[in-house]
Design a protein around this motif. Structure first.
Motif, mmCIF file in Angstrom:
data_model
loop_
_atom_site.group_PDB
_atom_site.id
_atom_site.type_symbol
_atom_site.label_atom_id
_atom_site.label_comp_id
_atom_site.label_asym_id
_atom_site.label_seq_id
_atom_site.Cartn_x
_atom_site.Cartn_y
_atom_site.Cartn_z
ATOM 1 N N PHE A 128 0.711 -1.243 0.180
ATOM 2 C CA PHE A 128 0.136 0.012 0.082
ATOM 3 C C PHE A 128 0.974 1.168 0.036
ATOM 4 C CE2 PHE A 128 -2.594 -3.277 1.820
ATOM 5 C CZ PHE A 128 -3.595 -3.550 1.231
ATOM 6 N N GLN A 129 0.662 2.101 -1.007
ATOM 7 C CA GLN A 129 1.543 3.179 -1.096
ATOM 8 C C GLN A 129 0.778 4.463 -1.683
ATOM 9 O OE1 GLN A 129 4.296 2.590 -4.683
ATOM 10 N NE2 GLN A 129 6.049 2.893 -3.278
ATOM 11 N N GLY A 130 1.421 5.668 -1.391
ATOM 12 C CA GLY A 130 0.545 6.657 -1.723
ATOM 13 C C GLY A 130 -0.822 6.692 -1.021
ATOM 14 N N ASP A 131 -1.907 7.130 -1.786
ATOM 15 C CA ASP A 131 -3.239 7.228 -1.332
ATOM 16 C C ASP A 131 -3.785 6.004 -1.084
ATOM 17 O OD1 ASP A 131 -3.503 9.994 -1.052
ATOM 18 O OD2 ASP A 131 -4.453 10.010 -2.918
ATOM 19 N N GLY A 132 -3.108 4.900 -1.573
ATOM 20 C CA GLY A 132 -3.588 3.522 -1.099
ATOM 21 C C GLY A 132 -3.502 3.295 0.329
ATOM 22 N N VAL A 133 -2.778 4.081 0.951
ATOM 23 C CA VAL A 133 -2.940 3.706 2.501
ATOM 24 C C VAL A 133 -3.953 4.050 3.378
ATOM 25 C CG1 VAL A 133 -0.307 3.818 2.827
ATOM 26 C CG2 VAL A 133 -1.885 6.016 3.309
ATOM 27 N N TRP A 134 -4.939 4.829 2.685
ATOM 28 C CA TRP A 134 -6.077 5.104 3.371
ATOM 29 C C TRP A 134 -7.203 3.792 3.245
ATOM 30 C CZ3 TRP A 134 -6.169 9.006 6.096
ATOM 31 C CH2 TRP A 134 -5.390 10.371 5.924
ATOM 32 N N GLN A 135 -6.785 2.954 2.423
ATOM 33 C CA GLN A 135 -7.607 1.553 2.368
ATOM 34 C C GLN A 135 -7.486 0.700 3.694
ATOM 35 O OE1 GLN A 135 -6.829 -0.722 -1.139
ATOM 36 N NE2 GLN A 135 -6.201 0.832 -2.326
ATOM 37 N N LEU A 136 -6.528 1.188 4.396
ATOM 38 C CA LEU A 136 -6.235 0.474 5.536
ATOM 39 C C LEU A 136 -6.698 1.179 7.095
ATOM 40 C CD1 LEU A 136 -2.304 -0.192 4.892
ATOM 41 C CD2 LEU A 136 -4.441 -1.915 4.578
ATOM 42 N N ILE A 137 -7.277 2.122 6.919
ATOM 43 C CA ILE A 137 -7.887 2.965 7.945
ATOM 44 C C ILE A 137 -9.167 2.151 8.536
ATOM 45 C CG2 ILE A 137 -8.783 5.239 8.623
ATOM 46 C CD1 ILE A 137 -5.956 5.270 8.064
ATOM 47 N N ASP B 137 4.130 1.595 2.781
ATOM 48 C CA ASP B 137 5.318 2.659 2.736
ATOM 49 C C ASP B 137 5.247 3.506 3.715
ATOM 50 O OD1 ASP B 137 7.170 4.548 1.496
ATOM 51 O OD2 ASP B 137 5.603 5.335 -0.175
ATOM 52 N N GLU B 138 6.270 3.640 4.403
ATOM 53 C CA GLU B 138 6.505 4.436 5.410
ATOM 54 C C GLU B 138 6.312 5.966 5.325
ATOM 55 O OE1 GLU B 138 9.530 2.123 8.463
ATOM 56 O OE2 GLU B 138 10.362 3.447 7.013
ATOM 57 N N ARG C 110 3.629 8.680 6.754
ATOM 58 C CA ARG C 110 4.054 9.961 7.420
ATOM 59 C C ARG C 110 3.532 10.957 6.652
ATOM 60 N NH1 ARG C 110 8.989 8.054 7.490
ATOM 61 N NH2 ARG C 110 9.615 8.804 5.441
ATOM 62 N N GLU C 111 3.648 11.175 5.413
ATOM 63 C CA GLU C 111 3.164 12.271 4.572
ATOM 64 C C GLU C 111 1.522 12.363 5.002
ATOM 65 O OE1 GLU C 111 3.484 11.194 0.661
ATOM 66 O OE2 GLU C 111 5.687 11.496 0.739
ATOM 67 N N ARG C 112 0.943 11.382 5.680
ATOM 68 C CA ARG C 112 -0.609 11.520 5.613
ATOM 69 C C ARG C 112 -1.147 11.470 7.240
ATOM 70 N NH1 ARG C 112 0.944 9.733 1.281
ATOM 71 N NH2 ARG C 112 -0.502 10.123 -0.672
ATOM 72 N N GLY C 113 0.371 11.885 7.737
ATOM 73 C CA GLY C 113 -0.180 11.651 9.552
ATOM 74 C C GLY C 113 -0.400 10.483 10.168
ATOM 75 N N LEU C 114 -0.115 9.050 9.455
ATOM 76 C CA LEU C 114 -0.705 7.910 10.159
ATOM 77 C C LEU C 114 0.563 7.107 10.523
ATOM 78 C CD1 LEU C 114 -2.879 6.915 6.775
ATOM 79 C CD2 LEU C 114 -3.758 8.022 9.199
#
Length: 118
Positions: free
Chosen positions: A39-48, A79-80, A84-88
């Motif tokens: 999960f990278q970029g905006d894909g990290v929002w899928q894990l919320i 992706d760390e 970090r860029e999204r405050g997560l």
């Protein structure tokens, strides 16, 4: 067998791409292919936690991602820098994922035969 890495980089409900990528990963795994997800970029929002997919008349993606172990998809990475860029933080996500820095991502990609970025 060929190892397949799927890279999710879209927000969960911005398009059909995240759900279609998940479907493709599940099909590959059902046919015995070793599958990993990054999960990278905006894909990290899928894990919320507490996604509200039904508000958009869609299935909640995190619930679907929770089925991955049933298909022996146990290698989940994030992706760390994207976090970090999204405050997560990885320890607050809805699934257990292994955070990777840029070098770790390069190594991950190098260990897979096929890399599919959606």
């Amino acid at each position: 067998m060929k190892k397949i890495l799927f890279i999710q980089h879209h927000a969960p409900y911005a398009s059909e791409s995240p759900a279609e990528t998940l479907d493709a990963a599940l099909v590959c795994a059902a046919f015995g292919q070793p599958v990993s997800l990054l999960f990278q970029g905006d894909g990290v929002w899928q894990l919320i936690h507490q996604q509200q997919g039904q508000a958009l008349e869609r299935k909640t993606l995190l619930a679907q991602l929770g089925a991955l172990p049933l298909y022996d998809i146990d290698h989940l990475y994030v992706d760390e820098a994207s976090l970090r860029e999204r405050g997560l933080q990885a320890d607050t996500l809805g699934l257990p994922v292994q955070p990777l820095d840029a070098d770790g991502i390069r190594q991950l990609i190098a260990t897979h035969d096929h890399v599919l970025r959606f």
